[in-house]
Design an enzyme around this catalytic site. Structure first.
Site, PDB file in Angstrom:
ATOM      1  N   LEU A   1       0.811  -1.213   0.000  1.00 53.23           N
ATOM      2  CA  LEU A   1       0.000   0.000   0.000  1.00 53.23           C
ATOM      3  C   LEU A   1       0.843   1.260   0.000  1.00 53.23           C
ATOM      4  O   LEU A   1       0.398   2.313  -0.455  1.00 53.23           O
ATOM      5  CB  LEU A   1      -0.925   0.004   1.226  1.00 53.23           C
ATOM      6  CG  LEU A   1      -1.859  -1.201   1.369  1.00 53.23           C
ATOM      7  CD1 LEU A   1      -2.608  -1.126   2.695  1.00 53.23           C
ATOM      8  CD2 LEU A   1      -2.834  -1.264   0.205  1.00 53.23           C
TER       9      LEU A   1
ATOM     10  N   VAL B   1       7.717  -0.797   4.577  1.00 52.62           N
ATOM     11  CA  VAL B   1       6.546  -0.728   3.706  1.00 52.62           C
ATOM     12  C   VAL B   1       5.278  -0.971   4.519  1.00 52.62           C
ATOM     13  O   VAL B   1       5.331  -1.433   5.659  1.00 52.62           O
ATOM     14  CB  VAL B   1       6.627  -1.776   2.571  1.00 52.62           C
ATOM     15  CG1 VAL B   1       7.860  -1.562   1.718  1.00 52.62           C
ATOM     16  CG2 VAL B   1       6.591  -3.201   3.128  1.00 52.62           C
ATOM     17  N   VAL B   2       4.139  -0.655   3.910  1.00 50.31           N
ATOM     18  CA  VAL B   2       2.835  -0.993   4.479  1.00 50.31           C
ATOM     19  C   VAL B   2       2.147  -1.928   3.501  1.00 50.31           C
ATOM     20  O   VAL B   2       2.055  -1.625   2.308  1.00 50.31           O
ATOM     21  CB  VAL B   2       1.967   0.257   4.712  1.00 50.31           C
ATOM     22  CG1 VAL B   2       0.605  -0.149   5.282  1.00 50.31           C
ATOM     23  CG2 VAL B   2       2.659   1.230   5.641  1.00 50.31           C
TER      24      VAL B   2
ATOM     25  N   ASP C   1       0.517  15.733  11.649  1.00 47.65           N
ATOM     26  CA  ASP C   1       0.575  15.512  10.201  1.00 47.65           C
ATOM     27  C   ASP C   1      -0.825  15.314   9.622  1.00 47.65           C
ATOM     28  O   ASP C   1      -1.040  14.450   8.777  1.00 47.65           O
ATOM     29  CB  ASP C   1       1.469  14.312   9.887  1.00 47.65           C
ATOM     30  CG  ASP C   1       1.942  14.308   8.438  1.00 47.65           C
ATOM     31  OD1 ASP C   1       1.927  15.387   7.810  1.00 47.65           O
ATOM     32  OD2 ASP C   1       2.327  13.239   7.938  1.00 47.65           O
TER      33      ASP C   1
ATOM     34  N   LYS D   1       2.345  -2.489   8.887  1.00 46.14           N
ATOM     35  CA  LYS D   1       3.549  -1.707   8.632  1.00 46.14           C
ATOM     36  C   LYS D   1       4.751  -2.571   8.982  1.00 46.14           C
ATOM     37  O   LYS D   1       4.851  -3.091  10.101  1.00 46.14           O
ATOM     38  CB  LYS D   1       3.553  -0.429   9.469  1.00 46.14           C
ATOM     39  CG  LYS D   1       4.784   0.447   9.246  1.00 46.14           C
ATOM     40  CD  LYS D   1       4.790   1.666  10.146  1.00 46.14           C
ATOM     41  CE  LYS D   1       3.749   2.668   9.732  1.00 46.14           C
ATOM     42  NZ  LYS D   1       3.888   3.942  10.493  1.00 46.14           N
TER      43      LYS D   1
END
Length: 447
Positions: A53, A60-61, A171, A76
């Site tokens: 993803l 990475v996810v 964020d 994750k």
């Protein structure tokens, strides 16, 4: 010296005696013990990994299916080798785990599980499959202020809850606001707590800059100390963009952004004709959230009681046509560059990962849609040609479209689209010499 797994278990109160976590297949546990894998690694057998993803500097996810519950989740995966010797990033990982476990709210992505291997950490969270906030708006047939109110109320509710726990997200941006599923009435969740901070007290401040240029509050960049009000600023920017389709800020540097914020009486302008059919109440709401002095900004609780939120006089006219003008090009550009960047990051991670001892393959590349890149290339060519016809300057309309992009995405996709297309499709390494304030975790500085 305790092992990393012991540090995490004691720091974040993960119950390692949970039967679902450790009573796995005895053969798998025996093999893990022989191979030197941590005890919690047995949990990996409960997941089937799917597509990638996203990718950052440290991992990475990936989408996955939890076999015991048949539930789709997001995992994750962080490489220990990438984090090795980086105490700041390790502390951020621990803080993210701690914060996720403390939060439980319908509009915040939920924590599910964590485990580790010799080479990697795995963080399992709720998978939101309904798409990003702006993507869903683009697919609508109609969008009104009433719809915008429903969205902002959910975001404010989540932020009010976070702030009550002394957690600052830092964020907040449209890419981190996701729909849980594809149903028409799907709730929203706030995701990505990678740079969130747990404050020590109500008035505690943070002095290191982190965030995404275009959504980050001015006090974060000046490093004079920031806290909960920085999230309120981000909500103001999201609300502005939600109602017109373009960002209020077009600067591509910190200096330019600060100049934009202070050049006039107000940090943003409501351009005609895009704001002609927008109520005065929402304009006042935005200006409250975007007050330059963080001490003057309302809290999330106060904004939930704002007239724009509570009034029955909210405009019901369809604003989708104007909104789409700003969203559409932004989406094409961002989608294309994110795929290119994703594959390049995965390649770098795979090179590092190949030196590890784990036998599993958790890091895979995604394919780049050639037609997507073609469409983006044509859009950029049109933008470039029109700019040249006007003496090298973008029109006001084009500047609004450009303002919907982050500095890094715009610079990188122009480079990618003007290179040989086949080189781009092959995943040629992008130039990372110019970065936004927030490029995944590489540029995140913490206490």
């Amino acid at each position: 010296m305790p092992k990393e797994s012991e540090v995490i278990n004691s720091e974040f109160h993960v119950d390692v005696q949970d039967p679902e976590r450790l009573n796995g297949h005895p053969v798998a546990k025996f093999i893990n013990k022989l191979s030197g894998q941590p005890e919690s690694y047995v949990n990996r057998t409960n997941y089937i990994f799917g597509r990638t993803l996203g990718a950052g500097s440290f991992g990475v996810v990936r989408q996955a299916r939890k076999l015991s519950t048949n539930e789709d989740v997001a995992i994750k995966i962080l490489l220990k080798k990438a984090l090795q010797g980086n105490n700041v990033q390790l502390q951020m990982l621990y803080e993210e785990l701690s914060i996720l476990q403390k939060l439980s709210h319908p509009n915040i992505v939920s924590f599910k599980d964590w485990f580790e291997s010799k080479d990697k950490f795995y963080i399992v969270t709720q998978l939101a499959t309904g798409g990003e906030l702006f993507d869903r708006i683009l697919s609508r047939g109609k969008f009104t202020e009433v719809d915008a109110v429903e969205i902002i109320v959910q975001i404010l509710g989540a932020v009010e809850y976070m702030h009550s726990k002394n957690v600052v997200h830092r964020d907040l941006k449209p890419e981190n606001v996701l729909y849980v599923d594809k149903s028409e009435n799907s709730p929203l969740v706030i995701a990505d707590f990678g740079i969130a901070k747990q404050l020590k007290g109500e008035e505690d401040l943070i002095y290191k800059a982190a965030g995404s240029l275009g959504y980050v509050a001015p006090e974060v960049l000046t490093q004079d100390g920031h806290g909960k009000p920085c999230d309120i600023w981000s909500i103001g920017v999201i609300t502005y963009t939600l109602l017109c389709g373009y960002s209020p800020f077009i600067a591509e540097s910190v200096e330019g952004f600060m100049e934009e914020c202070t050049a006039s009486r107000y940090p943003v302008t409501f351009h005609m004709p895009y704001w002609d059919n927008i109520s005065i109440d929402v304009k006042r709401f935005i200006l409250k959230a975007l007050r330059l002095n963080p001490a003057d900004r309302p809290t999330a609780t106060e904004l939930l009681d704002d007239p724009w939120i509570t009034s029955k006089r909210v405009e019901t006219s369809n604003i989708l046509p104007d909104v789409k003008k700003g969203f559409s090009l932004r989406k094409k550009l961002r989608d294309a560059i994110e795929i290119v960047k994703l594959n390049n990051r995965i390649k770098r991670l795979r090179n590092m990962y190949s030196l590890g001892d784990d036998g599993d393959n958790d890091i895979e590349e995604n394919s780049l849609n050639e037609s997507l890149l073609d469409g983006v290339t044509h859009s950029l060519d049109d933008l470039r040609l029109q700019s040249q016809k006007k003496g090298g300057e973008l029109t006001e309309e084009q500047m609004k479209l450009k303002s919907a992009l982050t500095k890094d995405a715009f610079v990188q996709i122009v480079k990618a689209a003007t290179k040989n297309k086949h080189k781009v499709l092959a995943g040629e390494e992008e130039d990372d010499s110019k970065k936004t304030l927030h490029d995944d975790r590489e540029s995140k500085s913490e206490d």
